[in-house]
Enzyme design. Structure first.
Site, PDB file in Angstrom:
ATOM      1  N   ASP A 220      16.515  35.820  12.434  1.00 19.29           N
ATOM      2  CA  ASP A 220      17.729  35.370  13.140  1.00 19.29           C
ATOM      3  C   ASP A 220      18.005  33.882  13.002  1.00 19.29           C
ATOM      4  O   ASP A 220      19.053  33.407  13.440  1.00 19.29           O
ATOM      5  CB  ASP A 220      17.591  35.716  14.631  1.00 19.29           C
ATOM      6  CG  ASP A 220      17.591  37.222  14.824  1.00 19.29           C
ATOM      7  OD1 ASP A 220      16.628  37.742  15.415  1.00 19.29           O
ATOM      8  OD2 ASP A 220      18.536  37.869  14.338  1.00 19.29           O
TER       9      ASP A 220
ATOM     10  N   HIS B 193       7.822  35.717  16.722  1.00 18.42           N
ATOM     11  CA  HIS B 193       7.977  37.154  16.448  1.00 18.42           C
ATOM     12  C   HIS B 193       6.768  37.891  17.006  1.00 18.42           C
ATOM     13  O   HIS B 193       5.657  37.373  17.006  1.00 18.42           O
ATOM     14  CB  HIS B 193       8.072  37.409  14.934  1.00 18.42           C
ATOM     15  CG  HIS B 193       8.659  38.737  14.600  1.00 18.42           C
ATOM     16  ND1 HIS B 193       7.904  39.872  14.551  1.00 18.42           N
ATOM     17  CD2 HIS B 193       9.929  39.104  14.345  1.00 18.42           C
ATOM     18  CE1 HIS B 193       8.693  40.897  14.243  1.00 18.42           C
ATOM     19  NE2 HIS B 193       9.921  40.460  14.118  1.00 18.42           N
TER      20      HIS B 193
END
Ligand code: SDX
Length: 396
Positions: free
Chosen positions: A331, A273
């Site tokens: 996700d 991320h």
């Protein structure tokens, strides 16, 4: 200044705006919506309460919630003409291509009556978009499988209505399973907003020109589609299915070696991320939701869930990932739980867009509501050719 020079990539991550909506501490793995920890919201609130919070800055009391839910419920239908936009697409068009088109098409119905600088108009646009996204996503799904559209029913919850529009048919009613309804509602909460991510920044920049909110949200949908962003949940599920097809658990080690080989171009989708350099708090909540749904459906031994947990366990112990501070993001597990609910893989990012719509609108409203705001105009660091004269073509 022109000519070749390097610059600090940090230049590109300088703060783009002030905001009061979402706070992320990437090192601690902390996410707050208007000051409330995501863990508490996902446990104690539903999605429409969270929408109210993101839009208004405070959680609603019961009468405020009832009024808000009533307004959203009364805007869940779309203009009958919208189906003709849909019918122009190929049946196998990607749902995000369809959704980008449909959300943009909403401008055609509301542009003339929406002055983005009018706070009341922005509130109505917010209600309309939050209310209509589930209907549009369900219509895109029904169109892709050749089934008739299912209209919303006002006596169902936001998430229950969506499930019914997705899975009911004229021949067979769909009984909303409360565990799946709650799980989907939590998935919406976890995806609702996330500070100045790529698609939110797109919506802000697009909206800063004064275009109508529907067009700005359509730009956000288009940006979210990318596999480095919202498209990662679809890419992650495809990755798990690929490993399963290669041989499943016995191939996990081989796959991870490929991920660590820079030349392979293979990434562990759903991992890493830009901001979180710790565990994405949403991933933890998503894994819990996954457990609940799989248990409810008797799928505790789902091979893809087992694969995902194995990949996570290896990555959390492997220096390649530890040194780069790569952890599961929102996700990583979301695809497994959506697939268990019966949502087809190509629709995963459309579900993300459905949920993120409220965040995009809240961020757009915050920007437009600031009297100091101006049209966005990012600058560049020019590293191209210095000034020079045009030579006649004969001598080029
Ligand atoms: C979302 O911004 C948001 O908030 C987005 C989002 C939201 O709610 O809006 O949180 C939603 O988009 C989540 C992210 C979903 N994307 C993926 O899961 C795709 C896979 N992840 C990546 O491609 C990547 O991690 C990013 C794009 C998410 C973040 O990229 P960074 O932080 O810029 O990291 P990087 O690309 O600079 O990589 C740093 C290093 C590199 O290795 P080195 O060059 O240092 O040797 O880590 C490696 C990368 O190769 N790396 C990975 C990896 N992610 C980074 N290696 C393997 N697998 C990965 N997933």
């Amino acid at each position: 200044q022109t000519g070749k020079f390097t610059y600090d990539p940090g230049f590109l991550s300088t703060a783009s705006c002030n905001s009061t909506i979402t706070y992320i501490d990437g090192d601690k793995g902390e996410l707050l919506y208007r000051g409330y920890p995501i863990e508490q919201l996902a446990t104690n609130c539903d999605f429409l309460e969270t929408c109210y919070l993101l839009l208004n800055g405070e959680l609603p009391n019961q009468s405020q919630k009832d009024e808000f839910v009533g307004r959203v419920t009364n805007h869940t239908m779309v203009n009958e003409q919208m189906q003709f936009f849909l019918r122009g697409f190929r049946r196998d068009a990607h749902p995000m291509a369809v959704l980008t088109g449909l959300v943009g098409a909403l401008s055609a119905f509301y542009h003339d009556s929406t002055d983005i600088n009018n706070p009341e108009h922005r509130k109505i646009a917010a209600i309309r978009l939050i209310a209509k996204m589930p209907t549009l996503v369900a219509m895109a799904y029904k169109y892709s499988i050749g089934q008739p559209f299912v209209y919303p029913k006002n006596d169902l919850s936001y998430s229950g209505n969506f499930l019914r529009m997705m899975f009911a048919t004229p021949c067979e009613e769909y009984k909303v399973n409360p565990v799946l309804e709650r799980a989907l509602d939590r998935i919406f909460i976890l995806h609702a907003d996330h500070e100045q991510n790529a698609s939110t920044s797109t919506v802000r920049l697009c909206g800063s020109s004064g275009t109508n909110p529907f067009a700005a949200i359509a730009a956000g949908v288009a940006c979210l589609w990318g596999p480095a962003h919202g498209g990662a949940n679809e890419a992650c599920l495809n990755m798990l299915e690929e490993i399963q097809a290669m041989g499943g658990m016995s191939k996990v080690g081989e796959f991870m070696e490929k991920v660590k080989d820079k030349n392979s171009g293979v990434r562990l989708m759903g991992f890493g991320h830009r901001v979180y350099k710790n565990y994405d708090p949403r991933a933890k909540l998503m894994q819990e939701t996954c457990n609940e749904v799989l248990a409810e459906l008797g799928l505790e031994n789902d091979p893809l869930f087992a694969l995902a947990k194995k990949l996570e366990q290896i990555a959390l112990e492997d220096d390649y990932f530890v040194q780069r501070k790569l952890y599961p993001n929102v996700d990583f597990y979301s695809g497994i739980v959506q697939r268990a609910i019966g949502i087809p893989v190509p629709l995963f990012t459309a579900i993300f867009a459905l949920a993120r719509t409220v965040g995009w609108i809240a961020q757009l409203d915050e920007m437009i509501g600031d009297p100091e705001y101006k049209i966005g105009r990012p600058r560049q660091l020019f590293v191209g050719a210095a000034k020079r004269d045009v030579a006649p073509i004969a001598s080029r």
